[in-house]
Every structure is written in structure tokens, then in C-alpha cells.
Write a protein that holds these residues in place. Structure first.
Motif, PDB file in Angstrom:
ATOM      1  N   GLY A   5      -0.379  -8.546   8.096  1.00 18.84           N
ATOM      2  CA  GLY A   5      -0.781  -6.998   8.455  1.00 18.84           C
ATOM      3  C   GLY A   5      -0.101  -6.679   8.669  1.00 18.84           C
ATOM      4  O   GLY A   5       1.760  -6.643   8.255  1.00 18.84           O
ATOM      5  N   VAL A   6      -0.254  -5.284   7.552  1.00 17.23           N
ATOM      6  CA  VAL A   6       0.721  -3.945   7.288  1.00 17.23           C
ATOM      7  C   VAL A   6       0.803  -2.578   8.754  1.00 17.23           C
ATOM      8  O   VAL A   6      -0.549  -2.457   8.737  1.00 17.23           O
ATOM      9  N   VAL A   7       1.518  -2.811   9.465  1.00 20.77           N
ATOM     10  CA  VAL A   7       1.728  -1.006  10.212  1.00 20.77           C
ATOM     11  C   VAL A   7       3.531  -0.434   9.479  1.00 20.77           C
ATOM     12  O   VAL A   7       3.966  -0.975   9.268  1.00 20.77           O
ATOM     13  N   LEU A   8       2.147   0.774   8.841  1.00 23.09           N
ATOM     14  CA  LEU A   8       3.694   1.154   7.943  1.00 23.09           C
ATOM     15  C   LEU A   8       4.142   2.942   8.673  1.00 23.09           C
ATOM     16  O   LEU A   8       3.394   2.881   8.975  1.00 23.09           O
ATOM     17  N   GLN A   9       4.551   3.117   7.976  1.00 27.17           N
ATOM     18  CA  GLN A   9       5.083   4.068   8.878  1.00 27.17           C
ATOM     19  C   GLN A   9       4.669   5.733   8.740  1.00 27.17           C
ATOM     20  O   GLN A   9       4.831   6.067   9.358  1.00 27.17           O
ATOM     21  N   ASP A  10       3.723   5.810   7.007  1.00 30.47           N
ATOM     22  CA  ASP A  10       2.922   7.052   7.356  1.00 30.47           C
ATOM     23  C   ASP A  10       2.052   6.151   7.283  1.00 30.47           C
ATOM     24  O   ASP A  10       0.881   5.711   5.729  1.00 30.47           O
ATOM     25  N   VAL A  11       1.035   6.371   7.871  1.00 31.28           N
ATOM     26  CA  VAL A  11       0.114   6.317   8.961  1.00 31.28           C
ATOM     27  C   VAL A  11      -1.148   6.882   8.589  1.00 31.28           C
ATOM     28  O   VAL A  11      -1.137   7.778   8.711  1.00 31.28           O
ATOM     29  N   PHE A  12      -2.036   6.343   7.146  1.00 31.02           N
ATOM     30  CA  PHE A  12      -3.950   6.560   6.824  1.00 31.02           C
ATOM     31  C   PHE A  12      -4.704   6.859   7.848  1.00 31.02           C
ATOM     32  O   PHE A  12      -5.289   5.441   8.107  1.00 31.02           O
ATOM     33  N   LEU A  13      -5.417   7.270   8.538  1.00 29.05           N
ATOM     34  CA  LEU A  13      -6.503   7.371   9.002  1.00 29.05           C
ATOM     35  C   LEU A  13      -7.535   8.733   8.221  1.00 29.05           C
ATOM     36  O   LEU A  13      -7.168   9.365   7.893  1.00 29.05           O
ATOM     37  N   PHE A  14      -8.742   7.688   8.257  1.00 30.72           N
ATOM     38  CA  PHE A  14      -9.744   8.205   7.327  1.00 30.72           C
ATOM     39  C   PHE A  14     -10.912   9.399   8.771  1.00 30.72           C
ATOM     40  O   PHE A  14     -10.409   9.165  10.105  1.00 30.72           O
ATOM     41  N   SER A  15     -11.248  10.234   7.896  1.00 33.04           N
ATOM     42  CA  SER A  15     -12.045  11.301   8.991  1.00 33.04           C
ATOM     43  C   SER A  15     -13.287  10.581   9.790  1.00 33.04           C
ATOM     44  O   SER A  15     -13.698   9.450   9.164  1.00 33.04           O
ATOM     45  N   GLY A  16     -12.911  10.361  10.801  1.00 29.70           N
ATOM     46  CA  GLY A  16     -14.459   9.843  12.008  1.00 29.70           C
ATOM     47  C   GLY A  16     -13.792   9.902  13.233  1.00 29.70           C
ATOM     48  O   GLY A  16     -12.595   9.896  13.215  1.00 29.70           O
ATOM     49  N   SER A  17     -13.907   8.619  14.105  1.00 32.44           N
ATOM     50  CA  SER A  17     -13.856   7.681  15.136  1.00 32.44           C
ATOM     51  C   SER A  17     -12.287   7.629  15.472  1.00 32.44           C
ATOM     52  O   SER A  17     -12.098   7.086  14.427  1.00 32.44           O
ATOM     53  N   VAL A  18     -11.888   7.368  16.266  1.00 31.18           N
ATOM     54  CA  VAL A  18     -10.147   6.797  16.457  1.00 31.18           C
ATOM     55  C   VAL A  18     -10.770   5.239  16.754  1.00 31.18           C
ATOM     56  O   VAL A  18     -10.534   4.631  16.026  1.00 31.18           O
TER      57      VAL A  18
END
Length: 591
Positions: free
Chosen positions: A423-436
Motif C-alpha cells: 500500500g502506498v500513501v503519498l504526500q501529494d495525494v491524487f484524487l479523480f473527478s467523482g465521489s468520495v
């Protein structure tokens, strides 16, 4: 050089064959389109010939009954030709769209499997152009390219054959201006080819520039660089405009020239043919038919050169697309081991790695982490911390040494299984368009809403999500721009917990968030690393005092390894970093 290369593509039959290989699943429709091509060629001279027959036999001899019959036949032939032309046009376009649909899927699948080194050196806008614009140009090979060219050439041959059969002398007189047309066509083809090639390059440059600068608009505006960047955009846009105008100029010259040549051909035919009619050497029906033949002959000739350019641009586009498909810059996936029972024991054995072969970023890295240990990586920016976590789940391939998990080399694991357990949790989190919830599950149908809520409650994030408008259905904008850094990280923690990794890679980033978010993040971290092997990139040295091992990096080399107490006693690299950080913190507080 680019133009020379572009010219060669028209005659690159191996490339053309590869494009048509994507039509193999639709070969019945391809053969049907070729059959319709032959039918169009055979039908094209029929109507002029029927009119010639009508004038010379039935009108001259005043056969009223036959006039009605032949008129009906002409209407039937017109309807038949219209129907064949409709099905031909529809079928070729349908075939092209089907091929590019499959090709786009193949390219996108390939892009998702390329290693990160490829993306490091390839602008995202360029890949977007390859996946959308260039593949769309390949559609033209079918809809306006090779099949359409063959249809036009067959029709021209059929019409010429009938004209020569009817009166070869009249044919020669009518086509005497053809050498001028050939020269004009060659000039048009070369001019438009150069312009279209420049247009393609300009489109790629525009896509890359716009995508990059819209993504980085925060930086552009923060540094008041709008005017400078707008100036660069105007330059690229100006090049695009000039390339298109050059193509428009070629069109503006070529089509009037074709019309003039057609007028001259008709004039010569009427001048020569009228004398022959008066002397009863040529019938009136032949003259009328020849006028129709010439118009039908020039109609495909007007656009044949344009179609050759369309074919050529499709070939250039296909070459670019196949370069992506043929790229060997991917992580080899030949492993046979599953990761279902992975414990999380990590070994780095004399590992060397460089993003470029001759420039090593990591140099002789050796360390060992037992199951359940927490390893902290510390060091100045550029020391190699992020690189270590990037090669652990094979985002990049190492050049020397060996990395093992549970005493099994990374290469022996199935790639998808390995990454599912790291599992990877990066400092700069990338989220996509869409719901939580879509961003948490990554649209994995196997993960239920109840599982998501349970994981959120476990790490203390459930209440935070419910405070968002719409809760778990809150719509996240592109890259998560409507959420704070801390909120994005909390969402990524739930994502990591749901996938239940044996090894957790954590780019700790509590230094840039508010106090409430920091407390939630720290609680989430404690829950996440419990019972797992964790590798933590430490930004605040005060947060890693409980780590089992602290690895101190400098310029890609390990300088020290030990726990907090042992490293502080050594008064070496770690001691200096730790002391320096607290001195800075004290200065900020006192200031």
C-alpha cells in the motif's frame, strides 16, 4: 527530415498492412466495402450511356414508348447508384470507427502498463494527442483514404474505358489539358502535405502546453506569470494558424485551377466535336454523354490529391501511435508467485538505481526489515527517500542488486499481486473527478459501502466525511482541488486500509496541515501501521522517534542505520539533522 519521413509513409506497405490488421475482426465488412467499390465503378458510366442511347435512338427516331421505358430505367439506375454510394460511405466510416475504437483501447491499455520512466520524459499532452487526435486520423485511412482512393481510381478507369470505346479521338482532345492538371495536383499534394504535417506537430504542442499549464495554473498565477505564459501560448497558436492558412492557400489555388482545366477540356471537346457532329462523324448523344463523362471524371480528380494527403497523414499518425504500442518501456511481468500470504519482510541487497543508466540516484543500498517493523527514511531533499519507495513496488526497475520480500525477489511476484499487497500513501495525494466513495474504492465493485464506512470508522475519519456536503457522495473535483491537503490524505488512508496491504509505504505529511487534521492523520497512521511492515518518509523527525529503524540517507547513500536513541548517541548525520530541525522550529516560535 520530418517531411521526407512523412512522404515515405505512403509507400510503407508494412505499416499500412499493420493498420489493416486491426480490421481483421471486421473482414466481412471490409470485403463488402471493396465489392461496393467495384459496383460503383461499374455503375458510374451507365447513366451517361443511357442518355446517349436515348438521344441517338429514341428521341431521333421518336420512339415515345421506349422513351418512357428508358427514363424509368435511368431512374432505377440512379436510385441503385445512390443506394450503393450510401452503403459504401456508411460502411467505410463504420469500419474506420470500429478499428479506431479497438486501437484506442489497445493504446490506452498499453499506456496504463508503461513504466513511470516513460512518463518522466513524455509530456502528458503528447500522449493525449496520440490517444485521441492521431487515432482519429487513422479513421480517415478507411473513411477517406485507401478504400475511397481505390473507388475513385476504379471509377476513373471505368469512365476512361467507356470514353475511349465511344470515340478515342474525342477522348484525346478532351484530355489534352491533363498534363497541367497532373502538375497542379502534384504541387497541391506537396504543399498540403507539408502544411498538414506542421499542423499535426502544432496540435501536439498545443495539447501539451495547455494541459500542462491548466494543471499548473496555481503556480502560474501565484508567481504572476500569466503574461509570460500567454506569450508562449500565442507563439504556439500562431504556428498552428500559419500551418492551417498555408493549407487553405493551397486549396484556394488548386480547386479553381481544376475548374479552369475542366472548362478548357469541355471547350476543346465542343470545338472539335461540333465539327464532327456537323459532318455526321459524331452523334449528338455522344457529345452529351462526353460532357457528363468529363464532369464525372473531374469530380474525383478534384479530391484525389486531397485523399492522398489524408491517407498520408493517417499513415504518419499511425506510425506515432504504433511507437507507443511498440514501446518496451514497461515493467516485465513474468513472476509466478502470488502475494496472498505475504508477511512483509523486506531486504535490500546492494541495490543501485538511476533514472538514467549512467546516473545512479541510489548507491549500494542495503538494509533489512522484519515483519511488522517500522522503517523511517530521513535525509535532505534529493537524498533518495522517494526513490526507495518507488522501486519497492516496481514502479521502476533497479540496475544492480536485489530486492526481496519474504526472501522472494520482487521479479518473481506477479506484478498486480505485488502491488495489491504494497500500500502506498503519498504526500501529494491524487484524487479523480467523482465521489468520495469512488476515490476510496477506485470503483472496485468488490468493495461495499459498508466496508468503506467500517474502515473510515476504524481510523477515525467517518465523522469528517459525514461533515462534507453529501458525505460519501460528495463530488470531488479534478485532482481533489476542493479538498484540503489533510482531507485528501485522510481519504487515501481509508483507501490503503481497505486494500489491506502487508507492507505500507507512507510519505508522512503532517507538516502542512491544520492541527485537527494533523491529529486525525496521526491517529490514522497509528491504525494503519499496526501489525504491518511500514516504510515511512519522515518530514518531521519528532514523529519517528518510535520507529524500529531509522535509515539516514545522503546523496543516495546510507550514512547511518539505527533507532532514535542509538543515532542520537552517535552524534552523526541524524543528530545534526535532528538538532538543526529543532533549532529552526525554536527560531520560528521565538520569532
Amino acid at each position: 527530415m520530418d517531411n521526407v519521413k512523412a512522404k515515405k509513409q505512403v509507400f510503407d506497405f508494412s505499416l499500412l498492412k499493420r493498420v489493416f490488421s486491426f480490421a481483421a475482426p471486421y473482414k466481412r465488412y471490409f470485403y463488402l466495402s471493396m465489392f461496393l467499390t467495384v459496383m460503383l465503378a461499374l455503375l458510374s458510366p451507365v447513366r451517361p450511356y443511357l442518355i446517349q442511347l436515348t438521344v441517338d435512338k429514341y428521341i431521333t427516331n421518336q420512339w415515345a414508348q421506349m422513351l418512357v421505358i428508358i427514363t424509368i430505367v435511368q431512374i432505377v439506375m440512379l436510385l441503385l447508384e445512390t443506394a450503393v454510394r450510401f452503403f459504401f460511405s456508411f460502411l467505410t466510416n463504420w469500419l474506420g470507427q470500429s478499428v479506431i475504437k479497438d486501437l484506442r483501447v489497445a493504446v490506452y491499455r498499453k499506456v496504463t502498463r508503461l513504466n513511470l520512466a516513460y512518463f518522466d520524459k513524455t509530456p502528458i499532452g503528447t500522449l493525449t494527442t496520440r490517444t485521441i487526435n492521431d487515432i482519429e486520423a487513422i479513421n480517415d485511412i478507411f473513411s477517406e483514404g485507401i478504400i475511397s482512393i481505390v473507388a475513385d481510381l476504379l471509377m476513373i478507369l471505368a469512365i476512361l474505358g467507356v470514353m475511349v470505346y465511344e470515340d478515342w479521338r474525342l477522348t484525346l482532345i478532351s484530355l489534352s489539358p491533363f498534363p497541367v492538371l497532373i502538375l497542379a495536383t502534384w504541387w497541391f499534394k506537396e504543399s498540403v502535405n507539408k502544411s498538414f504535417h506542421r499542423v499535426r506537430n502544432a496540435v501536439a504542442a498545443l495539447n501539451a502546453f495547455v494541459q500542462e499549464h491548466i494543471t499548473g495554473m496555481v503556480v502560474v498565477q501565484a508567481f504572476s506569470a500569466e503574461n509570460r505564459e500567454f506569450g508562449k501560448f500565442r507563439t504556439i497558436n500562431k504556428d498552428h494558424r500559419k500551418a492551417n492558412i498555408d493549407a487553405i492557400f493551397a486549396y484556394s489555388v488548386f480547386f479553381p485551377v481544376v475548374e479552369i482545366i475542366l472548362a478548357i477540356s469541355l471547350g476543346l471537346m465542343v470545338w472539335w466535336g461540333a465539327n464532327k457532329v456537323l459532318n455526321y462523324e459524331v452523334t449528338q448523344g455522344v457529345m452529351i454523354a462526353f460532357i457528363m463523362y468529363l464532369n464525372m471524371l473531374f469530380r474525383p480528380l478534384r479530391i484525389l490529391a486531397d485523399k492522398f494527403n489524408t491517407l498520408q497523414m493517417g499513415m504518419v499518425a499511425s506510425e506515432r501511435v504504433f511507437k507507443v504500442l511498440d514501446s518496451d518501456e514497461h515493467i516485465a511481468d513474468h513472476g509466478t508467485h502470488t502475494a496472498a500470504g505475504m508477511r512483509g519482510e523486506i531486504s535490500f541487497d546492494h541495490v543501485w538505481f538511476g533514472y538514467k543508466e549512467d546516473r545512479f540516484v541510489l548507491k549500494d543500498i542495503t538494509f533489512h526489515a522484519t515483519q511488522g517493523q517500522t522503517i523511517a527514511l530521513v535525509g535532505h531533499t534529493g537524498s533518495g527517500k522517494t526513490t526507495i519507495i518507488s522501486i519497492l513496488n516496481r514502479l521502476y526497475e533497479i540496475q544492480k542488486g536485489r530486492i526481496m520480500i519474504d526472501n522472494i525477489p520482487l521479479q518473481d511476484y506477479k506484478l498486480a499481486e505485488l502491488r495489491s499487497r504494497v500500500g502506498v500513501v503519498l504526500q501529494d495525494v491524487f484524487l479523480f473527478s467523482g465521489s468520495v466513495i469512488d476515490n476510496i474504492t477506485l470503483r472496485n465493485p468488490a468493495i461495499s459501502r459498508e466496508q468503506v464506512e467500517h474502515a473510515a470508522k476504524l481510523i477515525g475519519v467517518h465523522d469528517f466525511i459525514l461533515r462534507l456536503p453529501g458525505g460519501y457522495d460528495y463530488q470531488v473535483m479534478e485532482r481533489g482541488s476542493t479538498l484540503s491537503l489533510g482531507q485528501r490524505q485522510l481519504i487515501s488512508f481509508i483507501r490503503a486500509l481497505l486494500y489491506n496491504p502487508a507492507i505500507l509505504i507512507l510519505d508522512e505529511a503532517t507538516s502542512s496541515v491544520d492541527t485537527e487534521s494533523e491529529m486525525l492523520i496521526q491517529h490514522a497512521i497509528d491504525k494503519l501501521i499496526a501489525g504491518r511492515t511500514a516504510i515511512v518518509i519522515a518530514h518531521r523527525l519528532s514523529t519517528i522517534s518510535k520507529a524500529d529503524q531509522i535509515i539516514v540517507l545522503d546523496k543516495g547513500e546510507i550514512k547511518e542505520i539505527g533507532n532514535h536513541e542509538a543515532l542520537m548517541k552517535q552524534e552523526g548525520y541524524y543528530y545534526k539533522l535532528y538538532t538543526m530541525q529543532f533549532q529552526k522550529a525554536g527560531a520560528v516560535i521565538n520569532g
